[in-house]
Design a protein around this motif. Structure first.
Motif, PDB file in Angstrom:
ATOM      1  N   ALA A   1      51.582 -52.841  57.213  1.00 45.14           N
ATOM      2  CA  ALA A   1      50.568 -51.871  56.818  1.00 45.14           C
ATOM      3  C   ALA A   1      49.856 -52.487  55.620  1.00 45.14           C
ATOM      4  N   VAL A   2      48.534 -52.576  55.723  1.00 38.26           N
ATOM      5  CA  VAL A   2      47.751 -53.257  54.703  1.00 38.26           C
ATOM      6  C   VAL A   2      46.674 -52.315  54.174  1.00 38.26           C
ATOM      7  N   ASP A   3      46.587 -52.219  52.856  1.00 37.51           N
ATOM      8  CA  ASP A   3      45.472 -51.533  52.195  1.00 37.51           C
ATOM      9  C   ASP A   3      44.436 -52.611  51.934  1.00 37.51           C
ATOM     10  N   LYS A   4      43.205 -52.413  52.429  1.00 38.61           N
ATOM     11  CA  LYS A   4      42.236 -53.498  52.345  1.00 38.61           C
ATOM     12  C   LYS A   4      41.852 -53.846  50.911  1.00 38.61           C
ATOM     13  N   ASN A   5      42.133 -52.977  49.952  1.00 39.85           N
ATOM     14  CA  ASN A   5      41.845 -53.275  48.549  1.00 39.85           C
ATOM     15  C   ASN A   5      43.054 -53.805  47.791  1.00 39.85           C
ATOM     16  N   ASN A   6      44.260 -53.405  48.200  1.00 41.56           N
ATOM     17  CA  ASN A   6      45.462 -53.736  47.428  1.00 41.56           C
ATOM     18  C   ASN A   6      46.481 -54.603  48.152  1.00 41.56           C
ATOM     19  N   GLY A   7      46.244 -54.933  49.397  1.00 42.29           N
ATOM     20  CA  GLY A   7      47.155 -55.810  50.125  1.00 42.29           C
ATOM     21  C   GLY A   7      48.241 -55.076  50.889  1.00 42.29           C
ATOM     22  N   VAL A   8      49.338 -55.773  51.126  1.00 41.12           N
ATOM     23  CA  VAL A   8      50.431 -55.263  51.966  1.00 41.12           C
ATOM     24  C   VAL A   8      51.140 -54.102  51.273  1.00 41.12           C
ATOM     25  N   ILE A   9      51.222 -52.975  51.989  1.00 39.29           N
ATOM     26  CA  ILE A   9      51.929 -51.787  51.516  1.00 39.29           C
ATOM     27  C   ILE A   9      53.390 -51.863  51.954  1.00 39.29           C
ATOM     28  N   ASP A  10      53.581 -52.259  53.209  1.00 37.22           N
ATOM     29  CA  ASP A  10      54.912 -52.293  53.806  1.00 37.22           C
ATOM     30  C   ASP A  10      54.867 -53.239  54.989  1.00 37.22           C
ATOM     31  N   LYS A  11      56.005 -53.802  55.342  1.00 41.47           N
ATOM     32  CA  LYS A  11      56.064 -54.615  56.555  1.00 41.47           C
ATOM     33  C   LYS A  11      57.448 -54.520  57.159  1.00 41.47           C
ATOM     34  N   THR A  12      57.489 -54.741  58.464  1.00 42.97           N
ATOM     35  CA  THR A  12      58.754 -54.704  59.186  1.00 42.97           C
ATOM     36  C   THR A  12      58.672 -55.655  60.371  1.00 42.97           C
ATOM     37  N   THR A  13      59.802 -55.877  60.992  1.00 42.29           N
ATOM     38  CA  THR A  13      59.879 -56.712  62.185  1.00 42.29           C
ATOM     39  C   THR A  13      60.451 -55.871  63.310  1.00 42.29           C
ATOM     40  N   ILE A  14      59.754 -55.850  64.418  1.00 41.01           N
ATOM     41  CA  ILE A  14      60.228 -55.135  65.599  1.00 41.01           C
ATOM     42  C   ILE A  14      60.797 -56.178  66.558  1.00 41.01           C
ATOM     43  N   LYS A  15      62.121 -56.233  66.636  1.00 41.28           N
ATOM     44  CA  LYS A  15      62.793 -57.226  67.476  1.00 41.28           C
ATOM     45  C   LYS A  15      62.843 -56.732  68.916  1.00 41.28           C
ATOM     46  N   PHE A  16      62.496 -57.603  69.849  1.00 42.74           N
ATOM     47  CA  PHE A  16      62.540 -57.232  71.260  1.00 42.74           C
ATOM     48  C   PHE A  16      63.965 -56.878  71.683  1.00 42.74           C
ATOM     49  N   ALA A  17      64.956 -57.522  71.095  1.00 43.41           N
ATOM     50  CA  ALA A  17      66.352 -57.211  71.411  1.00 43.41           C
ATOM     51  C   ALA A  17      66.683 -55.768  71.060  1.00 43.41           C
ATOM     52  N   ASP A  18      66.117 -55.264  69.962  1.00 44.64           N
ATOM     53  CA  ASP A  18      66.379 -53.881  69.542  1.00 44.64           C
ATOM     54  C   ASP A  18      65.689 -52.870  70.448  1.00 44.64           C
ATOM     55  N   ILE A  19      64.537 -53.223  70.958  1.00 46.27           N
ATOM     56  CA  ILE A  19      63.761 -52.301  71.801  1.00 46.27           C
ATOM     57  C   ILE A  19      64.222 -52.357  73.254  1.00 46.27           C
ATOM     58  N   TRP A  20      64.350 -53.558  73.774  1.00 40.51           N
ATOM     59  CA  TRP A  20      64.607 -53.735  75.203  1.00 40.51           C
ATOM     60  C   TRP A  20      66.027 -54.142  75.539  1.00 40.51           C
ATOM     61  N   GLY A  21      66.745 -54.731  74.606  1.00 39.91           N
ATOM     62  CA  GLY A  21      68.082 -55.246  74.912  1.00 39.91           C
ATOM     63  C   GLY A  21      68.003 -56.381  75.915  1.00 39.91           C
ATOM     64  N   LYS A  22      69.104 -56.626  76.594  1.00 40.44           N
ATOM     65  CA  LYS A  22      69.126 -57.672  77.625  1.00 40.44           C
ATOM     66  C   LYS A  22      68.587 -57.107  78.928  1.00 40.44           C
ATOM     67  N   ARG A  23      67.867 -57.924  79.645  1.00 43.69           N
ATOM     68  CA  ARG A  23      67.318 -57.547  80.945  1.00 43.69           C
ATOM     69  C   ARG A  23      67.930 -58.442  82.016  1.00 43.69           C
ATOM     70  N   GLN A  24      68.258 -57.828  83.135  1.00 42.10           N
ATOM     71  CA  GLN A  24      68.816 -58.580  84.254  1.00 42.10           C
ATOM     72  C   GLN A  24      67.694 -59.324  84.979  1.00 42.10           C
ATOM     73  N   VAL A  25      67.993 -60.550  85.363  1.00 43.45           N
ATOM     74  CA  VAL A  25      67.040 -61.374  86.108  1.00 43.45           C
ATOM     75  C   VAL A  25      67.754 -62.001  87.288  1.00 43.45           C
ATOM     76  N   SER A  26      66.994 -62.478  88.256  1.00 44.80           N
ATOM     77  CA  SER A  26      67.601 -63.080  89.448  1.00 44.80           C
ATOM     78  C   SER A  26      67.963 -64.544  89.231  1.00 44.80           C
ATOM     79  N   ASN A  27      67.584 -65.120  88.122  1.00 42.24           N
ATOM     80  CA  ASN A  27      67.891 -66.513  87.816  1.00 42.24           C
ATOM     81  C   ASN A  27      69.403 -66.672  87.611  1.00 42.24           C
ATOM     82  N   PRO A  28      70.055 -67.535  88.390  1.00 41.56           N
ATOM     83  CA  PRO A  28      71.509 -67.685  88.288  1.00 41.56           C
ATOM     84  C   PRO A  28      71.970 -68.283  86.949  1.00 41.56           C
ATOM     85  N   ASN A  29      71.078 -68.880  86.185  1.00 42.77           N
ATOM     86  CA  ASN A  29      71.439 -69.430  84.879  1.00 42.77           C
ATOM     87  C   ASN A  29      71.631 -68.349  83.823  1.00 42.77           C
TER      88      ASN A  29
END
Length: 142
Positions: A55-83
């Motif tokens: 979140a950025v205030d155009k006059n004062n810079g960064v207010i807050d920042k975070t990282t949204i990890k795909f692992a936290d949102i989606w977890g592991k996904r099953q795929v057909s790849n045998p590896n």
């Protein structure tokens, strides 16, 4: 448009006034506040496992920042790849000039889950003037 900005558009469709500059997206939130969103690595070069969101205030810079990890949102996904018998946590892989999701491509439903996270974060910094107009301060009478 780059691969990164095309993917960011998929999870920010509900926001008006989006602007892409380089591989980042900026979204106005009202007043001087903006969101800045971009894909980021978590320790491995060219292995993009998360979104960095600020979140950025155009006059004062960064207010807050975070990282949204795909692992936290989606977890592991099953795929057909045998590896990947136990599934895989989605991430974007850059190899030379090629950029794409590695093994698993997020579905529309996956992108909606990510969009919810972005929206929830954005709400924290949206202009509150409409809310204040609806609920004016109560005055005490003596």
């Amino acid at each position: 448009m780059s691969f990164f900005t095309e993917e960011l558009k998929k999870c920010t469709e509900d926001f008006e006034g989006r602007k892409c500059i380089g591989n980042a997206m900026y979204i106005p939130l009202g007043g001087n506040n903006r969101l800045k969103i971009f894909f980021t690595t978590l320790g491995y070069a060219d292995h993009y496992e998360a979104l960095s969101i600020s979140a950025v205030d155009k006059n004062n810079g960064v207010i807050d920042k975070t990282t949204i990890k795909f692992a936290d949102i989606w977890g592991k996904r099953q795929v057909s790849n045998p590896n990947f018998k136990d599934g895989i946590t989605p991430y974007v892989w850059k190899y030379g000039n090629d950029v794409n999701w590695y093994v698993y491509t997020p579905t529309l439903c996956d992108m909606e889950l990510l969009a919810e996270q972005i929206s929830d974060y954005a709400e924290l910094f949206m202009e509150q003037s409409m809310e204040l107009q609806e609920f004016p301060a109560m005055t005490m009478s003596m």
